[in-house]
Design a protein around this motif. Sequence first.
Motif, PDB file in Angstrom:
ATOM      1  N   THR A  81      -3.951  13.726  -3.341  1.00  0.00           N
ATOM      2  CA  THR A  81      -4.997  13.592  -2.322  1.00  0.00           C
ATOM      3  C   THR A  81      -4.625  12.550  -1.271  1.00  0.00           C
ATOM      4  O   THR A  81      -5.324  12.404  -0.268  1.00  0.00           O
ATOM      5  N   LYS A  82      -3.530  11.843  -1.511  1.00  0.00           N
ATOM      6  CA  LYS A  82      -3.104  10.793  -0.586  1.00  0.00           C
ATOM      7  C   LYS A  82      -2.025  11.337   0.344  1.00  0.00           C
ATOM      8  O   LYS A  82      -1.317  12.283  -0.007  1.00  0.00           O
ATOM      9  N   PRO A  83      -1.903  10.788   1.542  1.00  0.00           N
ATOM     10  CA  PRO A  83      -0.918  11.325   2.486  1.00  0.00           C
ATOM     11  C   PRO A  83       0.506  11.108   1.995  1.00  0.00           C
ATOM     12  O   PRO A  83       0.850  10.022   1.523  1.00  0.00           O
ATOM     13  N   VAL A  84       1.316  12.160   2.113  1.00  0.00           N
ATOM     14  CA  VAL A  84       2.705  12.118   1.662  1.00  0.00           C
ATOM     15  C   VAL A  84       3.615  12.343   2.867  1.00  0.00           C
ATOM     16  O   VAL A  84       3.486  13.336   3.588  1.00  0.00           O
ATOM     17  N   ILE A  85       4.523  11.407   3.070  1.00  0.00           N
ATOM     18  CA  ILE A  85       5.511  11.490   4.143  1.00  0.00           C
ATOM     19  C   ILE A  85       6.877  11.743   3.516  1.00  0.00           C
ATOM     20  O   ILE A  85       7.214  11.168   2.476  1.00  0.00           O
TER      21      ILE A  85
ATOM     22  N   GLU B 171      -2.005   8.443  -7.802  1.00  0.00           N
ATOM     23  CA  GLU B 171      -3.281   9.113  -7.539  1.00  0.00           C
ATOM     24  C   GLU B 171      -4.449   8.276  -8.050  1.00  0.00           C
ATOM     25  O   GLU B 171      -5.544   8.311  -7.461  1.00  0.00           O
ATOM     26  N   GLN B 172      -4.212   7.520  -9.097  1.00  0.00           N
ATOM     27  CA  GLN B 172      -5.286   6.744  -9.716  1.00  0.00           C
ATOM     28  C   GLN B 172      -5.229   5.255  -9.365  1.00  0.00           C
ATOM     29  O   GLN B 172      -6.046   4.474  -9.858  1.00  0.00           O
ATOM     30  N   ASP B 173      -4.278   4.890  -8.520  1.00  0.00           N
ATOM     31  CA  ASP B 173      -4.097   3.488  -8.144  1.00  0.00           C
ATOM     32  C   ASP B 173      -4.655   3.286  -6.733  1.00  0.00           C
ATOM     33  O   ASP B 173      -4.066   3.727  -5.752  1.00  0.00           O
ATOM     34  N   SER B 174      -5.762   2.602  -6.617  1.00  0.00           N
ATOM     35  CA  SER B 174      -6.399   2.421  -5.312  1.00  0.00           C
ATOM     36  C   SER B 174      -5.550   1.576  -4.369  1.00  0.00           C
ATOM     37  O   SER B 174      -5.750   1.605  -3.154  1.00  0.00           O
ATOM     38  N   ALA B 175      -4.592   0.836  -4.932  1.00  0.00           N
ATOM     39  CA  ALA B 175      -3.722   0.018  -4.079  1.00  0.00           C
ATOM     40  C   ALA B 175      -2.715   0.871  -3.332  1.00  0.00           C
ATOM     41  O   ALA B 175      -2.173   0.442  -2.303  1.00  0.00           O
TER      42      ALA B 175
ATOM     43  N   GLY C  45       0.779  -1.232   0.000  1.00  0.00           N
ATOM     44  CA  GLY C  45       0.000   0.000   0.000  1.00  0.00           C
ATOM     45  C   GLY C  45       0.809   1.280   0.000  1.00  0.00           C
ATOM     46  O   GLY C  45       0.245   2.371   0.023  1.00  0.00           O
ATOM     47  N   LEU C  46       2.128   1.170  -0.043  1.00  0.00           N
ATOM     48  CA  LEU C  46       3.006   2.344   0.033  1.00  0.00           C
ATOM     49  C   LEU C  46       3.799   2.519  -1.259  1.00  0.00           C
ATOM     50  O   LEU C  46       4.456   1.590  -1.730  1.00  0.00           O
ATOM     51  N   LEU C  47       3.730   3.729  -1.819  1.00  0.00           N
ATOM     52  CA  LEU C  47       4.606   4.110  -2.929  1.00  0.00           C
ATOM     53  C   LEU C  47       5.814   4.818  -2.327  1.00  0.00           C
ATOM     54  O   LEU C  47       5.666   5.802  -1.601  1.00  0.00           O
ATOM     55  N   THR C  48       7.006   4.319  -2.626  1.00  0.00           N
ATOM     56  CA  THR C  48       8.240   4.940  -2.144  1.00  0.00           C
ATOM     57  C   THR C  48       8.999   5.546  -3.307  1.00  0.00           C
ATOM     58  O   THR C  48       9.261   4.877  -4.313  1.00  0.00           O
TER      59      THR C  48
ATOM     60  N   GLN D  30       5.231   4.956  10.347  1.00  0.00           N
ATOM     61  CA  GLN D  30       4.142   5.926  10.278  1.00  0.00           C
ATOM     62  C   GLN D  30       3.334   5.731   8.996  1.00  0.00           C
ATOM     63  O   GLN D  30       2.104   5.852   8.997  1.00  0.00           O
ATOM     64  N   ALA D  31       4.034   5.447   7.897  1.00  0.00           N
ATOM     65  CA  ALA D  31       3.339   5.197   6.637  1.00  0.00           C
ATOM     66  C   ALA D  31       2.447   3.967   6.747  1.00  0.00           C
ATOM     67  O   ALA D  31       1.314   3.957   6.246  1.00  0.00           O
ATOM     68  N   ALA D  32       2.948   2.922   7.422  1.00  0.00           N
ATOM     69  CA  ALA D  32       2.151   1.704   7.586  1.00  0.00           C
ATOM     70  C   ALA D  32       0.877   1.986   8.385  1.00  0.00           C
ATOM     71  O   ALA D  32      -0.178   1.404   8.117  1.00  0.00           O
ATOM     72  N   LYS D  33       0.959   2.888   9.359  1.00  0.00           N
ATOM     73  CA  LYS D  33      -0.236   3.267  10.123  1.00  0.00           C
ATOM     74  C   LYS D  33      -1.270   3.926   9.213  1.00  0.00           C
ATOM     75  O   LYS D  33      -2.466   3.655   9.308  1.00  0.00           O
ATOM     76  N   LEU D  34      -0.793   4.815   8.331  1.00  0.00           N
ATOM     77  CA  LEU D  34      -1.711   5.481   7.405  1.00  0.00           C
ATOM     78  C   LEU D  34      -2.343   4.482   6.449  1.00  0.00           C
ATOM     79  O   LEU D  34      -3.540   4.566   6.151  1.00  0.00           O
ATOM     80  N   VAL D  35      -1.543   3.551   5.959  1.00  0.00           N
ATOM     81  CA  VAL D  35      -2.051   2.536   5.031  1.00  0.00           C
ATOM     82  C   VAL D  35      -3.162   1.720   5.681  1.00  0.00           C
ATOM     83  O   VAL D  35      -4.143   1.337   5.027  1.00  0.00           O
ATOM     84  N   ALA D  36      -3.041   1.480   6.984  1.00  0.00           N
ATOM     85  CA  ALA D  36      -4.016   0.632   7.687  1.00  0.00           C
ATOM     86  C   ALA D  36      -5.322   1.349   8.009  1.00  0.00           C
ATOM     87  O   ALA D  36      -6.330   0.701   8.294  1.00  0.00           O
ATOM     88  N   LEU D  37      -5.324   2.676   7.955  1.00  0.00           N
ATOM     89  CA  LEU D  37      -6.523   3.452   8.267  1.00  0.00           C
ATOM     90  C   LEU D  37      -7.446   3.543   7.048  1.00  0.00           C
ATOM     91  O   LEU D  37      -7.006   3.298   5.916  1.00  0.00           O
ATOM     92  N   PRO D  38      -8.721   3.900   7.237  1.00  0.00           N
ATOM     93  CA  PRO D  38      -9.654   3.995   6.106  1.00  0.00           C
ATOM     94  C   PRO D  38      -9.173   5.050   5.105  1.00  0.00           C
ATOM     95  O   PRO D  38      -9.000   6.225   5.452  1.00  0.00           O
ATOM     96  N   ALA D  39      -8.968   4.645   3.871  1.00  0.00           N
ATOM     97  CA  ALA D  39      -8.411   5.533   2.856  1.00  0.00           C
ATOM     98  C   ALA D  39      -9.287   6.765   2.634  1.00  0.00           C
ATOM     99  O   ALA D  39      -8.784   7.888   2.486  1.00  0.00           O
ATOM    100  N   ALA D  40     -10.598   6.577   2.607  1.00  0.00           N
ATOM    101  CA  ALA D  40     -11.507   7.703   2.372  1.00  0.00           C
ATOM    102  C   ALA D  40     -11.423   8.725   3.503  1.00  0.00           C
ATOM    103  O   ALA D  40     -11.477   9.937   3.273  1.00  0.00           O
ATOM    104  N   SER D  41     -11.301   8.247   4.730  1.00  0.00           N
ATOM    105  CA  SER D  41     -11.187   9.150   5.870  1.00  0.00           C
ATOM    106  C   SER D  41      -9.904   9.965   5.799  1.00  0.00           C
ATOM    107  O   SER D  41      -9.895  11.168   6.090  1.00  0.00           O
TER     108      SER D  41
END
Length: 259
Positions: free
Chosen positions: A95-99, A41-45, A10-13, A193-204
């Motif tokens: 629109t996705k979280p960036v670390i 941005e267009q990849d739901s994974a 679920g993480l793009l590096t 921290q990225a793994a925590k974000l990946v585990a949370l609801p994406a829409a939220s």
Amino acid sequence: MDMLITKANGLLTIEFNRLERKNAITAVMYQSMADALVEAEQDSAVRAILIAGKPEIFTAGNDLDDFMKNSAPVPGVPAENRPVFQFMRALHGSTKPVIAAVAGAAIGIGTTMLMHCDLVYCADNAKFSVPFTQLGLCPEFGSSLLLPQLAGYPRAAEKLLLGEAFGAQEAFEMGLITRVLPALELRAFAEQQAAKLVALPAASIRTTKALMKRPRIDAIQGAIAAENERFAAMLLAPEAKEAFTAFFEKRKPDFSKFD
């Protein structure tokens, strides 16, 4: 490969991988980053994005050799289609979280790009600088708006007018970064921290980010556009020519003859 771009769990590096040139960014590297961000941005994974450098250095900013070769206008090609501007749009518009995980020097756009990330973790050896005036240029990537908002006008003025480097603790006190960590712990912590974000609801996550950024979207886009216009004009001015010539001749520039 000057950029290492990977997807896993679920993480793009996106990792700078040009250590022999201090991770200085070329047009090809900007294009790679822009393409990766647009695709993500267009990849739901992909549920989160991590931008990282090496333990020795994040990035020295623009590769000046490449920059001078690719900065001239190309007939029929709008300036906004250049790779660096594609990268700016893609990062600012994500629109996705960036670390960001920053160790060593983060120069020029290496610092200004952090203002568009959501979480910025840095090692205690990190050094930041926005040396645009030293090159006869002006701020870019919305930093003339964002840095005063983050740090207050007096501190932002000191950094943007003088262009001098500052360390991790000062960057934290200014609100530029989220947390300072020991260098050896940085990458693992950012990935946790990225793994925590990946585990949370994406829409939220997306909605929360959008709501926080909503009041500033128009202002940031306006600042970027105004900066880009002035930056392009100043790039052709005598002061910038003197600054770049002095850089390549390994001497101190002399701006005394310019008004």
